[in-house]
Write a protein that holds these residues in place. Sequence first.
Motif, PDB file in Angstrom:
ATOM      1  N   VAL A  70     -39.090  38.470  16.768  1.00 52.01           N
ATOM      2  CA  VAL A  70     -39.253  39.119  15.465  1.00 52.01           C
ATOM      3  C   VAL A  70     -37.971  38.983  14.644  1.00 52.01           C
ATOM      4  O   VAL A  70     -38.004  38.669  13.442  1.00 52.01           O
ATOM      5  N   GLY A  71     -36.830  39.202  15.285  1.00 53.27           N
ATOM      6  CA  GLY A  71     -35.556  39.049  14.589  1.00 53.27           C
ATOM      7  C   GLY A  71     -35.317  37.624  14.125  1.00 53.27           C
ATOM      8  O   GLY A  71     -34.797  37.398  13.025  1.00 53.27           O
ATOM      9  N   VAL A  73     -37.586  35.362  13.318  1.00 54.38           N
ATOM     10  CA  VAL A  73     -38.446  35.101  12.160  1.00 54.38           C
ATOM     11  C   VAL A  73     -37.828  35.714  10.906  1.00 54.38           C
ATOM     12  O   VAL A  73     -37.794  35.083   9.835  1.00 54.38           O
ATOM     13  N   GLY A  74     -37.300  36.936  11.047  1.00 55.38           N
ATOM     14  CA  GLY A  74     -36.630  37.565   9.909  1.00 55.38           C
ATOM     15  C   GLY A  74     -35.420  36.779   9.452  1.00 55.38           C
ATOM     16  O   GLY A  74     -35.193  36.600   8.240  1.00 55.38           O
ATOM     17  N   MET A  75     -34.632  36.269  10.403  1.00 59.26           N
ATOM     18  CA  MET A  75     -33.457  35.468  10.063  1.00 59.26           C
ATOM     19  C   MET A  75     -33.837  34.209   9.303  1.00 59.26           C
ATOM     20  O   MET A  75     -33.205  33.848   8.314  1.00 59.26           O
ATOM     21  N   GLU A  76     -34.892  33.543   9.756  1.00 58.21           N
ATOM     22  CA  GLU A  76     -35.304  32.301   9.108  1.00 58.21           C
ATOM     23  C   GLU A  76     -35.842  32.560   7.706  1.00 58.21           C
ATOM     24  O   GLU A  76     -35.587  31.786   6.779  1.00 58.21           O
ATOM     25  N   LEU A  77     -36.575  33.644   7.536  1.00 57.87           N
ATOM     26  CA  LEU A  77     -37.088  33.976   6.211  1.00 57.87           C
ATOM     27  C   LEU A  77     -35.947  34.291   5.243  1.00 57.87           C
ATOM     28  O   LEU A  77     -35.973  33.902   4.076  1.00 57.87           O
ATOM     29  N   ILE A  78     -34.926  34.992   5.743  1.00 53.91           N
ATOM     30  CA  ILE A  78     -33.759  35.288   4.910  1.00 53.91           C
ATOM     31  C   ILE A  78     -33.017  34.007   4.561  1.00 53.91           C
ATOM     32  O   ILE A  78     -32.616  33.778   3.419  1.00 53.91           O
ATOM     33  N   ALA A  89     -27.418  40.382   4.577  1.00 52.32           N
ATOM     34  CA  ALA A  89     -28.630  40.810   5.269  1.00 52.32           C
ATOM     35  C   ALA A  89     -28.613  40.372   6.732  1.00 52.32           C
ATOM     36  O   ALA A  89     -28.987  41.134   7.629  1.00 52.32           O
ATOM     37  N   LEU A  93     -28.589  42.636  10.176  1.00 53.11           N
ATOM     38  CA  LEU A  93     -29.579  42.414  11.229  1.00 53.11           C
ATOM     39  C   LEU A  93     -28.896  42.237  12.577  1.00 53.11           C
ATOM     40  O   LEU A  93     -29.307  42.835  13.584  1.00 53.11           O
TER      41      LEU A  93
END
Length: 287
Positions: A70-71, A73-78, A89, A93
């Motif tokens: 989950v982290g 995916v969040g990193m890649e989206l950012i 951001a 994280l």
Amino acid sequence: MDLLNDAFMQRALIAAALVGVTAPAIGTYLVQRRQAVMGDGLGHVAMTGVALGFVLQASPVWMATLVTVVGAVGMELIRSRGKTSGDVALSMLFYGGLAGGVMIINVGGGSTTNLLSAMFGSITTVAPEDVTAMAVLAAFVLAVTVGMRRQLFAVCQDEEFARVTGLPVRALNLLIAVTAAVTVTVAMRIVGLLLVSAMMVIPVAAAQRLTRGFATTLGLAVAVSLTVSLTGTAATYYIDAPSGATIVLLAIGVFTATTALSAPVARRRAKAARVAEEVCTRDDVKV
């Protein structure tokens, strides 16, 4: 060999072999796209998953995998947004994951000492169910990094070109991030979450000193990583030292040695390039 008579060392060596193969397999792509610190950030995020595993009495490996994916995916989206505020951001994280892990295990009535083996690795913490989980996760990592090497290399080399050729760049970027997250949890028991990034980067950097092609770099990086992982794990059986620190220091030693060996080769190549350039210049002048 005495160390092979102990069941915990048999499990530790199997786990070390899995780490030795998977870490540089994904690390080669991360280095190629200049994201060498991703493993370090994901290691921080995984601390929350480890803490949840202890508190909920679930498998720390699987729980860490879930949280780290989950982290990732969040990193890649950012990252894909490309904004300046993305660095801030990502920092929140990373360190939020580390702080969250400490807070969760304290609130849950545990002790932060439970997190130390996950942070720095310990061969005595590798349970039979951990080996099974690591083997499944390692198979996923190798299936992605080897089976899709052409597509992943294209994305890491030039995203715009890959997009023009019709490759699903966003999906492949997410796949790289998720694979890196899975690799972090594979290495957790042996190398530790805070040192796993070193095993993704240092063997690759050592291999790059002696090779040029992507495939040869990947192969040599895996060989280096596998060697130091098994040697470091075996060494901790005889000396009182954390496995993660031992393995990483051995990797740094290999990098230093390859740097020394590659220096004369680099000088000869530079000299040959200068001579070729001078020849071309003289030929142009004559024409």
